[in-house]
Design a protein around this motif. Structure first.
Motif, short mmCIF file in Angstrom:
data_model
loop_
_atom_site.label_atom_id
_atom_site.label_comp_id
_atom_site.label_asym_id
_atom_site.label_seq_id
_atom_site.Cartn_x
_atom_site.Cartn_y
_atom_site.Cartn_z
N ASP A 70 -12.51 12.10 40.05
CA ASP A 70 -12.18 11.57 38.73
C ASP A 70 -11.47 10.23 38.90
O ASP A 70 -10.59 10.10 39.76
CB ASP A 70 -11.26 12.57 38.00
CG ASP A 70 -11.00 12.19 36.57
OD1 ASP A 70 -10.49 11.07 36.33
OD2 ASP A 70 -11.30 13.00 35.69
N SER A 71 -11.83 9.24 38.09
CA SER A 71 -11.20 7.92 38.18
C SER A 71 -9.69 7.96 38.00
O SER A 71 -8.96 7.17 38.59
CB SER A 71 -11.79 6.96 37.14
OG SER A 71 -13.09 6.60 37.50
N GLU A 72 -9.22 8.89 37.21
CA GLU A 72 -7.79 9.01 36.96
C GLU A 72 -7.03 9.24 38.28
O GLU A 72 -5.91 8.75 38.46
CB GLU A 72 -7.54 10.18 36.00
CG GLU A 72 -6.15 10.22 35.43
CD GLU A 72 -6.05 11.29 34.35
OE1 GLU A 72 -5.75 12.44 34.70
OE2 GLU A 72 -6.29 10.93 33.19
N LEU A 73 -7.63 9.96 39.21
CA LEU A 73 -7.00 10.23 40.50
C LEU A 73 -6.78 8.97 41.31
O LEU A 73 -5.83 8.86 42.06
CB LEU A 73 -7.82 11.25 41.29
CG LEU A 73 -7.92 12.64 40.67
CD1 LEU A 73 -8.92 13.49 41.46
CD2 LEU A 73 -6.57 13.31 40.61
N VAL A 74 -7.69 8.01 41.17
CA VAL A 74 -7.55 6.74 41.88
C VAL A 74 -6.28 6.01 41.42
O VAL A 74 -5.48 5.56 42.23
CB VAL A 74 -8.78 5.84 41.67
CG1 VAL A 74 -8.56 4.45 42.25
CG2 VAL A 74 -10.02 6.48 42.27
N GLU A 79 -0.12 6.13 47.32
CA GLU A 79 -0.34 5.52 48.63
C GLU A 79 -1.50 4.52 48.59
O GLU A 79 -1.41 3.44 49.19
CB GLU A 79 -0.60 6.59 49.69
CG GLU A 79 0.63 7.40 50.03
CD GLU A 79 0.35 8.43 51.11
OE1 GLU A 79 -0.47 8.15 52.01
OE2 GLU A 79 0.95 9.50 51.05
N LEU A 80 -2.57 4.88 47.92
CA LEU A 80 -3.71 3.98 47.79
C LEU A 80 -3.30 2.72 47.04
O LEU A 80 -3.63 1.60 47.46
CB LEU A 80 -4.86 4.69 47.06
CG LEU A 80 -6.13 3.88 46.82
CD1 LEU A 80 -6.81 3.54 48.15
CD2 LEU A 80 -7.07 4.63 45.90
N GLN A 81 -2.59 2.89 45.94
CA GLN A 81 -2.16 1.73 45.15
C GLN A 81 -1.18 0.85 45.93
O GLN A 81 -1.22 -0.38 45.83
CB GLN A 81 -1.56 2.19 43.82
CG GLN A 81 -2.56 2.89 42.91
CD GLN A 81 -3.75 2.04 42.54
OE1 GLN A 81 -3.66 0.83 42.35
NE2 GLN A 81 -4.92 2.68 42.44
#
Length: 129
Positions: A70-74, A79-81
């Motif tokens: 789900d895009s919301e998880l991105v 950590e990714l951000q």
């Protein structure tokens, strides 16, 4: 056929996608003759790089979509951000305000970024060294 070099975005110059963009007609259509030309034995780097690009794209897409269904998880992955913030604001401080940086909010954003990094550090790097 006139090829427009300006059609390839500057931040994608080293990707096989730029080869396709360079060979597109002004209407945006890739003609069969031009497609055959890029896949010909006369230009083996293009042929081999497109095969590698397709393999990288498939693997990265499968991986990202598995871990981020789900895009919301991105957007919520701190950590990714934080990694993306560091890439843009510390690693490329001189380019941090350029409009072409993806926001890294969707799976497609992550896929595009990872494919580009993997390509530039593998197939492209091997070809230019």
């Amino acid at each position: 056929m006139h090829m427009e070099l300006s059609r390839a975005p500057s931040h994608r110059e080293s990707t096989p996608c730029s080869l396709v963009l360079l060979l597109m007609t002004s209407s945006g259509a890739l003609t069969w003759n031009l497609y055959q030309q890029i896949r010909s034995e006369d230009y083996p780097f293009a042929n081999n790089s497109l095969i590698l690009w397709d393999a990288i794209t498939k693997w990265v897409s499968d991986y990202v979509n598995h871990y981020y269904p789900d895009s919301e998880l991105v957007g919520f992955d701190q950590e990714l951000q934080a990694w993306w913030y560091e890439v843009r604001n510390k690693g490329h401080k001189d380019k941090k305000d350029e409009p072409w940086w993806p926001n890294l909010k969707t799976q497609e954003d992550v896929i595009h970024v990872l494919i580009t990094i993997i390509w530039v550090t593998s197939g492209h790097h091997a070809a230019v060294n």
